[in-house]
Write a protein that holds these residues in place. Sequence first.
Motif, mmCIF file in Angstrom:
data_model
loop_
_atom_site.group_PDB
_atom_site.id
_atom_site.type_symbol
_atom_site.label_atom_id
_atom_site.label_comp_id
_atom_site.label_asym_id
_atom_site.label_seq_id
_atom_site.Cartn_x
_atom_site.Cartn_y
_atom_site.Cartn_z
ATOM 1 N N THR A 100 -9.460 -47.532 127.744
ATOM 2 C CA THR A 100 -10.382 -47.456 126.603
ATOM 3 C C THR A 100 -10.969 -46.046 126.492
ATOM 4 O O THR A 100 -11.055 -45.318 127.482
ATOM 5 N N TRP A 101 -11.384 -45.709 125.264
ATOM 6 C CA TRP A 101 -12.148 -44.475 125.067
ATOM 7 C C TRP A 101 -13.562 -44.685 125.654
ATOM 8 O O TRP A 101 -14.169 -43.763 126.167
ATOM 9 N N ALA A 102 -14.032 -45.908 125.529
ATOM 10 C CA ALA A 102 -15.381 -46.229 126.004
ATOM 11 C C ALA A 102 -15.427 -46.231 127.527
ATOM 12 O O ALA A 102 -14.409 -46.448 128.195
ATOM 13 N N ASP A 145 -18.885 -49.832 119.016
ATOM 14 C CA ASP A 145 -17.951 -49.702 117.897
ATOM 15 C C ASP A 145 -17.985 -48.264 117.382
ATOM 16 O O ASP A 145 -18.683 -47.939 116.430
ATOM 17 N N TRP A 146 -17.202 -47.360 118.015
ATOM 18 C CA TRP A 146 -17.289 -45.931 117.671
ATOM 19 C C TRP A 146 -16.863 -45.659 116.246
ATOM 20 O O TRP A 146 -17.336 -44.715 115.622
ATOM 21 N N PHE A 147 -15.966 -46.503 115.726
ATOM 22 C CA PHE A 147 -15.401 -46.281 114.397
ATOM 23 C C PHE A 147 -16.506 -46.134 113.346
ATOM 24 O O PHE A 147 -16.458 -45.247 112.508
ATOM 25 N N VAL A 160 -8.564 -27.292 120.187
ATOM 26 C CA VAL A 160 -9.316 -28.543 120.041
ATOM 27 C C VAL A 160 -8.655 -29.411 118.983
ATOM 28 O O VAL A 160 -8.264 -28.933 117.913
ATOM 29 N N LYS A 161 -8.504 -30.679 119.352
ATOM 30 C CA LYS A 161 -8.059 -31.683 118.385
ATOM 31 C C LYS A 161 -9.316 -32.314 117.810
ATOM 32 O O LYS A 161 -10.175 -32.774 118.568
ATOM 33 N N THR A 162 -9.434 -32.307 116.490
ATOM 34 C CA THR A 162 -10.574 -32.967 115.874
ATOM 35 C C THR A 162 -10.093 -34.256 115.216
ATOM 36 O O THR A 162 -8.894 -34.452 115.022
ATOM 37 N N TYR A 175 -11.259 -37.488 112.192
ATOM 38 C CA TYR A 175 -12.174 -37.916 111.133
ATOM 39 C C TYR A 175 -11.866 -39.363 110.743
ATOM 40 O O TYR A 175 -11.665 -39.690 109.574
ATOM 41 N N VAL A 176 -11.835 -40.235 111.772
ATOM 42 C CA VAL A 176 -11.514 -41.637 111.514
ATOM 43 C C VAL A 176 -12.646 -42.290 110.729
ATOM 44 O O VAL A 176 -13.738 -42.517 111.246
ATOM 45 N N ALA A 177 -12.383 -42.511 109.457
ATOM 46 C CA ALA A 177 -13.302 -43.242 108.567
ATOM 47 C C ALA A 177 -12.452 -43.602 107.368
ATOM 48 O O ALA A 177 -11.466 -42.906 107.090
ATOM 49 N N HIS A 219 -7.041 -34.284 112.991
ATOM 50 C CA HIS A 219 -6.451 -35.569 112.578
ATOM 51 C C HIS A 219 -7.330 -36.136 111.466
ATOM 52 O O HIS A 219 -8.485 -35.759 111.342
ATOM 53 N N GLU A 220 -6.728 -37.033 110.664
ATOM 54 C CA GLU A 220 -7.392 -37.489 109.432
ATOM 55 C C GLU A 220 -7.939 -36.248 108.689
ATOM 56 O O GLU A 220 -9.119 -36.173 108.337
ATOM 57 N N PRO A 221 -7.070 -35.282 108.466
ATOM 58 C CA PRO A 221 -7.513 -33.976 107.950
ATOM 59 C C PRO A 221 -7.491 -33.950 106.434
ATOM 60 O O PRO A 221 -7.258 -34.958 105.781
HETATM 61 C C1 NOJ Z 1 -7.143 -40.942 115.302
HETATM 62 C C2 NOJ Z 1 -6.176 -39.934 115.809
HETATM 63 O O1 NOJ Z 1 -5.092 -39.791 114.923
HETATM 64 C C3 NOJ Z 1 -5.743 -40.371 117.178
HETATM 65 O O2 NOJ Z 1 -4.763 -39.481 117.686
HETATM 66 C C4 NOJ Z 1 -6.940 -40.449 118.101
HETATM 67 O O3 NOJ Z 1 -6.541 -40.942 119.346
HETATM 68 C C5 NOJ Z 1 -8.006 -41.383 117.527
HETATM 69 N N1 NOJ Z 1 -8.300 -41.009 116.200
HETATM 70 C C6 NOJ Z 1 -9.286 -41.331 118.340
HETATM 71 O O4 NOJ Z 1 -9.862 -40.066 118.216
#
Ligand code: NOJ
Length: 689
Positions: free
Chosen positions: A301-303, A342-344, A407-409, A411-413, A458-460
């Motif tokens: 998990t990320w958590a 719920d990080w999303f 850095v990987k950014t 924008y999950v929304a 990501h989600e760019p």
């Molecule tokens: C979406 C990204 O595309 C994915 O690679 C990443 O693991 C998750 N967001 C969490 O940041």
Amino acid sequence: MRMIAPALRMLVLALLVAFPALAAERLTSPDGRIEVTVAVTGDGRATWAVSRDGRPLIAPSALGFILADAPKLDRNLAIGHVRRTRADSRWEQPWGERRFVVDRHAAMRLTFTETTRLGRSFDLEVRAFDTGVGFRFHFPEALGRMRVVEELTEFDIATEGTAWWTQGGQWNRYEQLYNRTRVEGIGQAHTPLTLRLDTGVHLALHEAALVDWPAMWLTRIEGRRLKARLSPAAEGPPAVVTAPFATPWRVLLVGDDAAALYNASDIILNLNAPNRLGDVSWVTPFKYAGVWWEMHLDTKTWATGPRHGATMANVRRHIDFAAANGLRGVLVEGWNRGWDGDWFGHGEDFSFTESAGDFDLAEAARYARAKGVRLVGHHETAGDIATYEPQLSAALDLYARHGVDSVKTGYVADAGGIRARTPDGRIVYEWHDGQRMVRHHLHVVEEAAKRRIAVNPHEPVKDTGLRRTYPNWVSREGARGMEYNAWGSPPNPASHEATLVFTRMLAGPMDYTPGIVSLEGRGGMPIAGTVARQLALYLLIYSPIQMVPDLPENYERVPAALRFIREVPVDWEESRMLAGDVGGHAVIARKDRATGTWWLGGIATDSPREIRLPLDFLEPGRRYRATVWKDGPGGPKDLRVETVEVRGGAPWTVSMAPGGGHAVRFDARKGEAGGPAARPPAAKRPERR
Ligand code: NOJ
Ligand code: CA
């Protein structure tokens, strides 16, 4: 003096009205095949049209703007001053699909002036290349602050054809499977939008140099007429700019077939401004492993908690794997505070400077450096830039202090769900590709560049070639990536990757994360295709940073695949798409920038494929040892490696199982015809400014 200017203007306007011959201007590509016509209609509406070899590709299509607090800028226009230029140059990329990019075009810049008392004017700048067209608008200072409600640019596709497109304004941003419809079936599309006309000619519609303006969606308004729709703003008109201002370029790519269309995409880079960052020798192409796939598999998990992925023990395991296999980077997702719960939906919980309880950034960075590896930073924002922007400087400073140089950014929304703060402190919800986010992404890239950090969002917002101007903008997601093979419903069909190559990949590098050699997603869910295909994707889906995403233990079970992944380059001297059809197959040859070695990669969709091609990228007649990673007869996991002797120019058969792949490295025999292995000329300095 004061009296002369209006009198002169009236004279010019009178001349414009009196001489309708001035009402159409033509521009021809250097090879004479493509012709762009810019004209005004009887009521003074501006149009553009394109033909090739005398046959129309884009029928006369509208241009203009609707403004919020001034009359529309779209009629009673006359073409005034026209300046014509030509260019034939080449420039060097610091990294890329090819080292040298040729920029050969004819250009014209026309001034449109209103023949009414308003007398406003703007310029249209057009460039005709042998493989496409670009144009943009220049608003002069006199237009002041402009609140643009609509851009009226249209693309009226002159003949019938098939389109591959994803939906603009849909909840899932760009992470969609492609629709394949007739042109008349397009709804509202993102760009790049790829078309195969029934004549066989392939077109793509896109944009270049998207700076300080909303992304362009394309809405079909009738028949085959597509109209620009600017991605909306939370409040007010989609675009607010202060003139003088140049809009992004509207781009048409043209190819005789899908492969030629792909090879035409340098136009996007040519329409962007040269490198603005000066010395960018610190931007390094690389491969990276990471604490990532296991979260998508849901085994970690990320958590924080018993299954936390970003524990020191697990991070060390991935660093050891990277070090043992020559991978420069290790991504650690879930390293920071804010993932619990719920990080999303809770970007406001994220801290980009504080580690999660069981993670020690300084120690992980130290351990990595001692093994010759760098951490790859991670900033997941959950689309909450209101929380991210105030932390950005400190977050990047922290990485810089620890030697984290990329850095990987994220924008999950949902699309339309970017949480942003207005200048007066209110929270509003924006689109991922609206003007606000276009500004945000460039701000992050510029702040990162100050600290010599590369960025991979990501989600760019979609790619429009800004890597030329900002070479630290190394990659991005912006399409449905490998992650959908972990948990997607449905996962990616084999046709998806062969579609991406001729759609999304026209725009620029993608962090697709190929290389899942286990061919299994969550709970053992099978991934379409074969192991050889996973390898070939490193060649087909270009990115200067490529992830090696599967679990270390899965790679250890397939040493032949791991050997390929270790050896495959990520930076190229030259790239040539050799064959393909959208969604069907694709075969590319690329030459390693460091060694001059040629590689070839192919993928196929449904049926088994045998494609015969001449090895005409190799030195004619010269002997090579070809190492081939290919599909075996024993099913998707049957990866075969063989070596064969070949000669440059001889025929080569790319053979692929359904959903399969084929990857080859060609090692030149020393001391044979043609002399020692062809090496690239001594490195020159890439473009700097
Ligand atoms: C979406 C990204 O595309 C994915 O690679 C990443 O693991 C998750 N967001 C969490 O940041
Ligand atoms: Ca994603």
